[in-house]
Design an enzyme around this catalytic site. Sequence first.
Site, PDB file in Angstrom:
ATOM      1  N   ASP A 210      41.423  -1.623  -6.267  1.00  0.00           N
ATOM      2  CA  ASP A 210      41.671  -1.006  -7.320  1.00  0.00           C
ATOM      3  C   ASP A 210      43.089  -1.395  -7.925  1.00  0.00           C
ATOM      4  O   ASP A 210      43.865  -1.910  -7.145  1.00  0.00           O
ATOM      5  CB  ASP A 210      41.705   0.675  -7.608  1.00  0.00           C
ATOM      6  N   ASP A 212      45.644   0.814  -8.361  1.00  0.00           N
ATOM      7  CA  ASP A 212      46.193   2.100  -8.246  1.00  0.00           C
ATOM      8  C   ASP A 212      46.409   2.889  -9.645  1.00  0.00           C
ATOM      9  O   ASP A 212      45.398   2.794 -10.356  1.00  0.00           O
ATOM     10  CB  ASP A 212      47.647   1.847  -7.770  1.00  0.00           C
TER      11      ASP A 212
END
Length: 291
Positions: A210, A212
């Site tokens: 991802d 973040d």
Amino acid sequence: MTSPKIAVIGGSGIYDIDGLENAAWNTVDTPWGAPSDAILTGSLDGTEMAFLPRHGRGHIHSPTTVPYRANIDALKRIGCTDLISVSACGSFREDMAPGDFVIVDQFIDRTIAREKSFFGTGCVAHVSVAHPTCPRLSDACETAARASGITVHKGGTYLAMEGPQFSTLAESKMYRESWGADVIGMTNMPEAKLAREAELCYASVAMITDYDSWHPDHGEVDVTQIIATLMGNAEKGRDLVRRLPALLGADRTPCPHGCDRALDHAILTAPEARDPALVAKLDAVAGRILA
């Protein structure tokens, strides 16, 4: 010259090694308590391998409760020479996208609730972690990743946070913009420091799941999306590991970067002042120096 024994600590989504011959789960006792799980041992292309699921099978340990000292001691105790850490992480860089791998070479340690050293009162030691990963082992991981068709970035700074919650938006922006971190995770510290104290060559393979929470087009971290990316990364990670024995070879010379001699000048406590109880606990980690 010795035969290598390659250890892999698998993070979220990686709970074994494919293709191991004579595979068996072994319980290892340590003076630092029980490791996260039993250790899977066997051979791969003629090279001895050991695998330890960092969170335990079934994912029972949070990043804070992982028994880091017991894990490193157990791997050293059974004769491991090289340790590859495989873990999930978030990215602070646009070009380091979900699904990519990063061969980490630096850390910022923001963990606050973990025992970070085997040494202490009665036997004090200071090892250098200026360069906390082994370039030789990291090069092998990069080569294996590229051979597996993985988009891999060589070099990067890993921000180790305590967790288990993900970052706030303010923290994410600070780590990215002010501190210059490239990826963020919760488990490589104190693991890397302890591996250095145990004189194990250590490499970190961070699998991006991802962005973040800093990225304006992706919003906050979504666990559902992380798990989906994690499953794809896990197969890539296992393929990378399968290629390592051929790259590292059947014979292991002393580490050219000194990882396996990190304690040569690290212990400061005079022999007559050392605590016998602590010295006894250090039999696997520092027996080469203390024996």
